[in-house]
Motif scaffolding. Structure first.
Motif, PDB file in Angstrom:
ATOM      1  N   LYS A  30       0.830  -1.206   0.000  1.00  0.00           N
ATOM      2  CA  LYS A  30       0.000   0.000   0.000  1.00  0.00           C
ATOM      3  C   LYS A  30       0.862   1.253   0.000  1.00  0.00           C
ATOM      4  O   LYS A  30       0.587   2.224  -0.740  1.00  0.00           O
ATOM      5  CB  LYS A  30      -0.930   0.015   1.205  1.00  0.00           C
ATOM      6  CG  LYS A  30      -1.895   1.206   1.234  1.00  0.00           C
ATOM      7  CD  LYS A  30      -2.817   1.148   2.444  1.00  0.00           C
ATOM      8  CE  LYS A  30      -3.857   2.274   2.365  1.00  0.00           C
ATOM      9  NZ  LYS A  30      -3.265   3.623   2.246  1.00  0.00           N
TER      10      LYS A  30
ATOM     11  N   VAL B 175       2.303   1.781  -3.536  1.00  0.00           N
ATOM     12  CA  VAL B 175       1.313   2.257  -4.499  1.00  0.00           C
ATOM     13  C   VAL B 175       0.909   3.694  -4.179  1.00  0.00           C
ATOM     14  O   VAL B 175       0.752   4.528  -5.080  1.00  0.00           O
ATOM     15  CB  VAL B 175       0.093   1.311  -4.526  1.00  0.00           C
ATOM     16  CG1 VAL B 175      -1.050   1.911  -5.351  1.00  0.00           C
ATOM     17  CG2 VAL B 175       0.492  -0.047  -5.106  1.00  0.00           C
TER      18      VAL B 175
ATOM     19  N   HIS C 290       6.112   1.344  -9.018  1.00  0.00           N
ATOM     20  CA  HIS C 290       5.879  -0.005  -9.510  1.00  0.00           C
ATOM     21  C   HIS C 290       6.406  -0.981  -8.458  1.00  0.00           C
ATOM     22  O   HIS C 290       7.329  -0.657  -7.701  1.00  0.00           O
ATOM     23  CB  HIS C 290       6.593  -0.230 -10.840  1.00  0.00           C
ATOM     24  CG  HIS C 290       6.219   0.758 -11.904  1.00  0.00           C
ATOM     25  ND1 HIS C 290       4.997   0.753 -12.528  1.00  0.00           N
ATOM     26  CD2 HIS C 290       6.916   1.796 -12.440  1.00  0.00           C
ATOM     27  CE1 HIS C 290       4.949   1.732 -13.418  1.00  0.00           C
ATOM     28  NE2 HIS C 290       6.099   2.390 -13.379  1.00  0.00           N
TER      29      HIS C 290
ATOM     30  N   THR D 195      -5.491  -2.712  -2.664  1.00  0.00           N
ATOM     31  CA  THR D 195      -4.350  -1.952  -3.177  1.00  0.00           C
ATOM     32  C   THR D 195      -4.081  -2.280  -4.633  1.00  0.00           C
ATOM     33  O   THR D 195      -3.656  -1.409  -5.401  1.00  0.00           O
ATOM     34  CB  THR D 195      -3.101  -2.226  -2.325  1.00  0.00           C
ATOM     35  OG1 THR D 195      -3.373  -1.903  -0.957  1.00  0.00           O
ATOM     36  CG2 THR D 195      -1.919  -1.395  -2.796  1.00  0.00           C
ATOM     37  N   ALA D 196      -4.327  -3.527  -5.031  1.00  0.00           N
ATOM     38  CA  ALA D 196      -4.155  -3.903  -6.439  1.00  0.00           C
ATOM     39  C   ALA D 196      -5.050  -3.058  -7.338  1.00  0.00           C
ATOM     40  O   ALA D 196      -4.648  -2.640  -8.433  1.00  0.00           O
ATOM     41  CB  ALA D 196      -4.454  -5.387  -6.629  1.00  0.00           C
TER      42      ALA D 196
ATOM     43  N   ALA E 146      -3.530   0.288  -7.686  1.00  0.00           N
ATOM     44  CA  ALA E 146      -2.390   0.235  -8.607  1.00  0.00           C
ATOM     45  C   ALA E 146      -2.862   0.309 -10.057  1.00  0.00           C
ATOM     46  O   ALA E 146      -2.236   0.973 -10.900  1.00  0.00           O
ATOM     47  CB  ALA E 146      -1.582  -1.037  -8.370  1.00  0.00           C
ATOM     48  N   ASN E 147      -3.961  -0.361 -10.364  1.00  0.00           N
ATOM     49  CA  ASN E 147      -4.516  -0.288 -11.717  1.00  0.00           C
ATOM     50  C   ASN E 147      -4.926   1.139 -12.065  1.00  0.00           C
ATOM     51  O   ASN E 147      -4.697   1.614 -13.181  1.00  0.00           O
ATOM     52  CB  ASN E 147      -5.716  -1.225 -11.848  1.00  0.00           C
ATOM     53  CG  ASN E 147      -5.317  -2.676 -11.997  1.00  0.00           C
ATOM     54  OD1 ASN E 147      -4.220  -2.977 -12.475  1.00  0.00           O
ATOM     55  ND2 ASN E 147      -6.183  -3.586 -11.598  1.00  0.00           N
TER      56      ASN E 147
ATOM     57  N   LYS F 202      -3.651   3.801 -11.021  1.00  0.00           N
ATOM     58  CA  LYS F 202      -2.458   4.624 -11.206  1.00  0.00           C
ATOM     59  C   LYS F 202      -1.566   4.120 -12.343  1.00  0.00           C
ATOM     60  O   LYS F 202      -0.472   4.661 -12.568  1.00  0.00           O
ATOM     61  CB  LYS F 202      -1.645   4.666  -9.906  1.00  0.00           C
ATOM     62  CG  LYS F 202      -2.323   5.441  -8.782  1.00  0.00           C
ATOM     63  CD  LYS F 202      -1.379   5.607  -7.601  1.00  0.00           C
ATOM     64  CE  LYS F 202      -1.971   6.524  -6.549  1.00  0.00           C
ATOM     65  NZ  LYS F 202      -1.017   6.792  -5.445  1.00  0.00           N
TER      66      LYS F 202
ATOM     67  N   LEU G 114       0.170   1.417 -12.473  1.00  0.00           N
ATOM     68  CA  LEU G 114       1.406   0.849 -11.956  1.00  0.00           C
ATOM     69  C   LEU G 114       1.496  -0.629 -12.302  1.00  0.00           C
ATOM     70  O   LEU G 114       0.487  -1.326 -12.357  1.00  0.00           O
ATOM     71  CB  LEU G 114       1.466   1.036 -10.435  1.00  0.00           C
ATOM     72  CG  LEU G 114       1.476   2.494  -9.960  1.00  0.00           C
ATOM     73  CD1 LEU G 114       1.368   2.569  -8.443  1.00  0.00           C
ATOM     74  CD2 LEU G 114       2.727   3.221 -10.447  1.00  0.00           C
TER      75      LEU G 114
ATOM     76  N   VAL H 156       2.720  -4.427 -11.465  1.00  0.00           N
ATOM     77  CA  VAL H 156       2.971  -5.235 -10.270  1.00  0.00           C
ATOM     78  C   VAL H 156       3.222  -6.679 -10.669  1.00  0.00           C
ATOM     79  O   VAL H 156       2.399  -7.298 -11.365  1.00  0.00           O
ATOM     80  CB  VAL H 156       1.778  -5.171  -9.294  1.00  0.00           C
ATOM     81  CG1 VAL H 156       2.105  -5.955  -8.022  1.00  0.00           C
ATOM     82  CG2 VAL H 156       1.411  -3.728  -8.967  1.00  0.00           C
TER      83      VAL H 156
ATOM     84  N   ASN I 140      -0.431  -6.593 -13.772  1.00  0.00           N
ATOM     85  CA  ASN I 140      -0.707  -6.497 -12.335  1.00  0.00           C
ATOM     86  C   ASN I 140      -1.152  -7.869 -11.843  1.00  0.00           C
ATOM     87  O   ASN I 140      -2.272  -8.295 -12.096  1.00  0.00           O
ATOM     88  CB  ASN I 140      -1.784  -5.463 -12.049  1.00  0.00           C
ATOM     89  CG  ASN I 140      -1.982  -5.224 -10.548  1.00  0.00           C
ATOM     90  OD1 ASN I 140      -1.508  -5.985  -9.711  1.00  0.00           O
ATOM     91  ND2 ASN I 140      -2.695  -4.169 -10.206  1.00  0.00           N
TER      92      ASN I 140
END
Length: 432
Positions: free
Chosen positions: A134, A137, A142, A162-163, A166-167, A169, A171, A173, A370
């Motif tokens: 977390k 992110v 990344h 948090t995943a 990340a999507n 943003k 990012l 993973v 991700n």
């Protein structure tokens, strides 16, 4: 942020022992062929500077050109010292870490996130994965993180949340379930998906081996508090590792999930205990054997059996029984028996290099990648099996995913007192 295990991964044991006979190619593909010599600079940072942190750092640095290590963090200074010595010896000019970008202590991970890095490698004990993921992110980094990604259902749900962030943003993973990047397993899965063994009816998943008695410090420094001792022996404390079914055997459960299309089981029932690793000082509260039945949709049953007991046969494989044949896979080969018989005869590039290469390529090309939610749900396969064994209760997977309130995080994370070492007793340990 303690040491990361040199666990039973292909990269440390299975692969090195069997590489020659299986024709495995350990070298990475030529970096210039992957991205060109003028690829954009990728600056990485590592949080968790034990054996696994060293290993993942070096693999990332050699997976592609123009990658540099710029920051590091760990809970212990001696980990930092050993890590820097090993990484500098092997990576040379790629190591750009300075005293100003080296952090020690409970807040080291927060300080690393404030540095000018693009990609953070998380290799601390799994207990810390949700909060550090977390933080990464939130900081726009990344992430490469090792498996498992949590030790309890609360942590799993945190990773999934948090995943999603990340999507949003954009990012990238990657999680260290590198078995999915093994060429022979990729080809076997393709054939299964094309109907080579018909409909899968039953799956056998086995991993057995020694008690890991030589892992970590064998004697306690009298200056170490209870908390420090547990952190330095974290592999054997469920609140830190998730027990071995999650920390190590997630690989085998992940392969089963992958071949079954990453479907979620409907329910599961497990047994387990400890009969050989009985020393609480050395082996904490971890069990030494498990057996779990998972009931998947369409009447597919997966039976996992695993142990860590000295004198046990060293065996690891997955076998898929279908209406037209049987598929077998392990860390070195795959084959199919039946009307569509096949055996892998090729060479396999190193999957531990491939995972970092794919990651860097996705960052540079801005392609979606991700793996966090998928591995969170695989992690829960192991966690739910552990919970069922500890409590002697049959569980619905959906309950563990959505409703279980189990959170193993201590009230205070500081040197001094540590969680009491209490061995779970089936039938008496409460279901939370």
């Amino acid at each position: 942020m303690a040491d990361i295990s040199t666990d039973g991964l292909m990269s440390r044991r299975d692969l090195l022992k069997a590489a020659a006979g299986a024709g495995l190619v350990l070298a990475a593909a030529s970096p210039s062929r992957l991205f060109g010599q003028n690829a954009d600079l990728i600056k990485i940072a590592t949080i968790g500077c034990g054996g696994r942190g060293t290993y993942d750092t070096l693999n990332c640095l050699k997976a592609a050109p123009n990658v540099q290590l710029v920051a590091i963090g760990d809970l212990f200074q001696d980990h930092i010292d050993t890590y820097l010595k090993n990484v500098r010896e092997k990576a040379g000019d790629q190591v750009k870490v300075t005293p100003e970008t080296t952090f020690v202590g409970w807040d080291a991970y927060e300080k690393v996130m404030q540095t000018d890095c693009d990609l953070v490698i998380l290799t601390t004990p799994p207990q810390f994965r949700p909060q550090q993921f977390k933080a990464a992110v939130d900081a726009g980094k990344h992430v490469f993180m090792e498996k498992p990604v949590a030790v309890d259902p609360v942590g799993v749900r945190s990773i999934i949340e948090t995943a999603a962030a990340a999507n949003q943003k954009n990012l990238k993973v990657v999680v260290g379930t590198q078995a999915r990047r093994m060429d022979h397993r990729i080809e076997m899965r393709k054939r299964i998906m094309d109907g080579a063994i018909g409909d899968i009816i039953n799956v056998k998943c086995v991993r057995t081996g020694g008690a890991m008695r030589d892992w970590g410090p064998q004697e306690r420094n009298p200056e170490w508090s209870d908390m420090e001792w547990q952190l330095r022996r974290w592999l054997f404390h469920t609140w830190l590792s998730g027990d071995f079914i999650a920390e190590m055997h997630i690989h085998e459960l992940d392969i089963c999930s992958w071949i079954l299309g990453d479907k979620e089981p409907e329910k599961l029932r497990a047994v387990g205990g400890r009969i050989a690793r009985t020393d609480k000082n050395l082996f904490g509260d971890a069990y030494d054997h498990y057996s779990v039945f998972y009931d998947f949709p369409e009447n597919v049953q997966v039976h996992y059996m695993g142990n860590q007991i000295d004198g046990t046969s060293d065996t690891t494989y997955e076998r898929f029984y279908g209406t037209k044949g049987v598929a077998y896979t392990d860390w070195t080969t795959s084959y199919i028996e039946g009307e569509n018989a096949w055996k892998w005869e090729g060479k396999s590039a190193s999957p531990v290099i491939a995972q970092h290469r794919d990651h860097i390529e996705a960052i540079r090309n801005n392609t979606p990648l991700n793996e966090a939610e998928r591995v969170a749900k695989t992690t829960l396969l192991a966690i739910a099996g552990r919970i069922s064994a500890y409590t002697s209760k049959e569980l619905k997977y959906s309950w563990a995913l959505k409703a279980s309130d189990l959170d193993l995080t201590p009230k205070a994370l500081a040197f001094g007192p540590a969680p009491a070492v209490e061995i779970p007793i089936p039938g008496q340990t409460p279901l939370v």
